[in-house]
Motif scaffolding. Structure first.
Motif, PDB file in Angstrom:
ATOM      1  N   LYS A 283     129.740  44.717  22.543  1.00 13.65           N
ATOM      2  CA  LYS A 283     130.678  43.698  23.029  1.00 13.65           C
ATOM      3  C   LYS A 283     130.397  43.364  24.490  1.00 13.65           C
ATOM      4  N   ALA A 284     130.036  44.380  25.273  1.00 12.44           N
ATOM      5  CA  ALA A 284     129.702  44.141  26.681  1.00 12.44           C
ATOM      6  C   ALA A 284     128.464  43.273  26.826  1.00 12.44           C
ATOM      7  N   CYS A 285     127.614  43.244  25.794  1.00 16.12           N
ATOM      8  CA  CYS A 285     126.409  42.404  25.817  1.00 16.12           C
ATOM      9  C   CYS A 285     126.644  41.039  25.177  1.00 16.12           C
ATOM     10  N   GLY A 286     127.906  40.717  24.914  1.00 13.49           N
ATOM     11  CA  GLY A 286     128.212  39.377  24.424  1.00 13.49           C
ATOM     12  C   GLY A 286     128.524  39.273  22.954  1.00 13.49           C
ATOM     13  N   ALA A 287     128.651  40.407  22.254  1.00 11.83           N
ATOM     14  CA  ALA A 287     128.895  40.350  20.812  1.00 11.83           C
ATOM     15  C   ALA A 287     130.272  39.758  20.525  1.00 11.83           C
ATOM     16  N   GLU A 288     130.289  38.828  19.582  1.00 13.25           N
ATOM     17  CA  GLU A 288     131.537  38.264  19.085  1.00 13.25           C
ATOM     18  C   GLU A 288     131.802  38.704  17.652  1.00 13.25           C
ATOM     19  N   SER A 289     130.727  39.026  16.953  1.00 21.75           N
ATOM     20  CA  SER A 289     130.845  39.554  15.589  1.00 21.75           C
ATOM     21  C   SER A 289     129.697  40.528  15.366  1.00 21.75           C
ATOM     22  N   VAL A 290     129.863  41.447  14.424  1.00 20.90           N
ATOM     23  CA  VAL A 290     128.807  42.402  14.096  1.00 20.90           C
ATOM     24  C   VAL A 290     128.639  42.438  12.582  1.00 20.90           C
ATOM     25  N   THR A 291     127.392  42.656  12.160  1.00 21.21           N
ATOM     26  CA  THR A 291     127.079  42.841  10.748  1.00 21.21           C
ATOM     27  C   THR A 291     126.438  44.211  10.587  1.00 21.21           C
ATOM     28  N   VAL A 292     127.008  45.044   9.751  1.00 23.72           N
ATOM     29  CA  VAL A 292     126.481  46.384   9.497  1.00 23.72           C
ATOM     30  C   VAL A 292     125.757  46.376   8.163  1.00 23.72           C
TER      31      VAL A 292
END
Length: 636
Positions: A283-292
């Motif tokens: 999130k600190a690197c700009g993540a707005e969504s994640v896919t696992v």
């Protein structure tokens, strides 16, 4: 090439970046890509990468490579003598060579953040190991097996460490690095002595924080991945800045292969459990969504509960969340190499975002599709389950021994152990890739040894327990014992017996580990009435508790499980214990009537009450059972 670069090292560590070259650049994974000016026709095959601690270029088509100063020398000042070309190139980049010696390491941000000595030691180790990889046939073979070559490995700083620290220590001496500094910052260097592929790990700013090692041989090493330098373990591998939709995978090469294919933002947890700290850093690197993206595990319930936990962590950080469980046996690395980047990108794009309400639907859709693919992958003339060659009609009627919970009993009671032993031997002989675990809760396992040897040679159990006057019989006993030992030696057979601390929880945990290593596993539990049960205390009836335990095993492992125990027979048929009759997928009932043996397989859960009925023969000496010859002839 890279081993003797002390003179050029100052220039290479200067604050130069490919953007200073004035050529069109595109992002490709964590690297930059451009058209190569050094061969015709020009292709977009020139990579700029900083995996070795400074920016370099390499063309994957013509093989041209070097640092940025050398790129300018070749592309702009190619007709000049090397000293003059170098001076012009340095001047072009805005960094005079004479000024480089005056710059101190403390001026560089990676020095300030991590510490000069540690960075210097780790960067030297990365460069040394890559130099070693260029000269190591074993590392080239390892990479080739994964579809990689040395040129591609260089883009990510992959290297090779032989396990002997002395050559690296000698190399460091030339760089002014002392032995005690190596021991301090590479504190695990001398703890592991087997050859390994080395993988540098950097944070989102490109600053090195550790170097990982992976064994070349997957077989017996208890430590497939290790870290040569102690450091933070919660930084996602291959993390990059300004990635709004990172894809989280499990393995190093899952992330590396995806990045090499140009898929942006693929990071790895390095086979660790995904944590809140991982998500914080993304999130600190700009993540707005994640896919696992996960490999399919045998315990689907446990995996689904874990995904639900990931979903709650993402919601806690206001991150949108997707989860993808790959089909059985597939990993991201192989999917990308086999089908290309577009398929994985499309899979991520088409997967719905998870919420607490939609997650279960998403998992169900994936399971339904995989179930259909598995069914359509089995030809009509092939059994779905494992074959029993001495029970051909049974194999045909039930379509082989498939995943399920099967209760086996008999009248008289002792025949069920003989039937289970016959099944065990037949499964081993008919299915070369199968592993069988026989859990003997009623008898010492030595009796199981004797019974199996007797069945292999057609002699009585009493005969195999001592030397015979007939030397031919002794030879048969020897050969059968060798066959039994071969099953064990090849890890195809284990026989467990009851122990004071052996209960259902230990059984479940041990079998989970076995199934991870041997998916083609069949378990026989002979004597369920003697299994110690340490949970399900809410159930007062011991049969209910043991039946619930067997169901837990089946649901967690999804393999064939045969359970031998007692059933109560009456004129109306089998009447109890009710829990076993209710919970089993099928009941195998063997009964002796009028000198004949009749086996029936009944099920109320598989769509047909009576799946099979047949007459068995029993060898008068060894007691090995099989279908009557007329059944075999009629089946043929």
């Amino acid at each position: 090439m890279l081993i003797d670069q002390e003179h050029a090292g100052i220039i290479m560590r200067a604050k130069t970046h490919p953007r200073q070259l004035g050529i069109p650049l595109s992002r490709w994974g964590r690297n930059l890509i451009a058209c190569c000016p050094f061969h015709s026709p020009e292709e977009t095959s020139l990579f700029f990468y900083d995996a070795l601690g400074y920016w370099r270029y390499r063309c994957l088509q013509c093989g041209s490579e070097g640092d940025l100063v050398e790129f300018v020398m070749r592309s702009r000042f190619n007709g000049m003598e090397e000293p003059a070309a170098r001076a012009e190139a340095v001047d072009f980049l805005g960094t005079l060579e004479s000024d480089q010696g005056k710059q101190t390491q403390e001026e560089h941000p990676w020095i300030k953040e991590i510490g000069g000595e540690k960075s210097k030691v780790l960067e030297n180790f990365v460069r040394y190991c890559h130099w070693a990889a260029c000269r190591s046939p074993s590392s080239a073979e390892f990479l080739a097996a994964r579809g990689w070559n040395i040129g591609q490995a260089q883009l990510y700083g992959l290297g090779y460490y032989s396990g002997d620290p002395e050559p690296f220590i000698s190399y460091c001496m030339m760089s002014g690095i002392e032995r005690h500094q190596i021991s301090f910052y590479l504190d695990n260097l001398e703890a592991y002595h087997e050859p390994r592929i080395t993988i540098p790990a950097r944070n989102s700013k490109g600053l090195i924080h550790s170097v990982y090692g992976r064994v070349l041989d997957d077989t017996d090493s208890p430590h497939r991945y290790i870290s040569y330098a102690s450091g933070p373990s919660d930084i996602p591998f291959n993390i990059q800045p300004d990635i709004s939709k990172p894809v989280i995978v499990e393995g190093f090469f899952d992330a590396l292969t995806a990045d090499l294919a140009g898929i942006p933002g693929v990071v790895s947890t390095m086979y660790q459990e995904l944590s809140l700290s991982h998500l914080y850093k993304l999130k600190a690197c700009g993540a707005e969504s994640v896919t696992v993206i996960l490999r399919r595990e045998l315990d689907r319930r446990e995996q689904e509960f874990r995904i639900q936990k990931y979903l709650k962590m993402a919601e806690q950080l206001d991150l949108r969340f997707k989860s993808i469980v790959l089909p059985k046996g597939e990993i991201v690395d192989e999917v990308v190499r086999k089908n290309g980047a577009d398929q994985l990108i499309s899979l991520v794009a088409q997967t719905e975002e998870d919420t607490v309400h939609t997650h279960r639907r998403s998992m169900l859709l994936q399971d339904i599709k995989e179930n259909f693919d598995t069914a359509m992958g089995c030809p009509p003339d092939v059994s779905v389950g494992y074959a029993l060659n001495t029970f051909p009609k049974l194999t045909q009627e039930i379509d082989g021994i498939q995943s399920g919970c099967f209760y086996v009993s008999s009248k008289p009671f002792g025949l069920k152990t003989t039937l289970l032993s016959s099944f065990a031997l037949d499964l081993l002989q008919s299915n070369p890739k199968l592993k069988l675990i026989y859990v003997a809760l009623e008898t010492p396992r030595r009796q199981i040894f004797d019974r199996l040897v007797a069945m292999l040679i057609g002699e009585s159990v009493l005969t195999v327990r001592k030397q015979s006057e007939d030397e031919a019989v002794n030879q048969k006993i020897l050969e059968a014992t060798r066959d039994l030992m071969a099953f064990v030696r090849n890890n195809r057979l284990e026989i467990w017996e009851d122990q004071p601390a052996f209960d259902n929880q230990e059984l479940l945990n041990t079998l989970k580990e076995e199934v991870r290593e041997h998916p083609n596993l069949v378990v026989i539990i002979d004597g369920i009435d003697h299994l110690k049960v340490s949970d399900h205390v809410d159930l007062s009836d011991i049969h209910e508790r043991r039946s619930s335990v067997v169901l837990d095993l089946y649901k967690a492992l999804d393999i064939p499980i045969f359970v031998g125990g007692e059933l109560i027979d009456s004129e109306q048929g089998l009447v109890g214990p009710r829990a076993y009759l209710r919970d089993s997928d099928a009941i195998y009932w063997l009964e002796s009537k009028g000198g004949n043996l009749f086996l029936t397989v009944d099920s109320k859960r598989l769509g047909n009450n009576q799946l099979y009925q047949g007459t068995l023969s029993i060898d008068p000496l060894s007691n090995r059972m099989q279908e009557e010859p007329w059944n075999i002839e009629n089946n043929g």
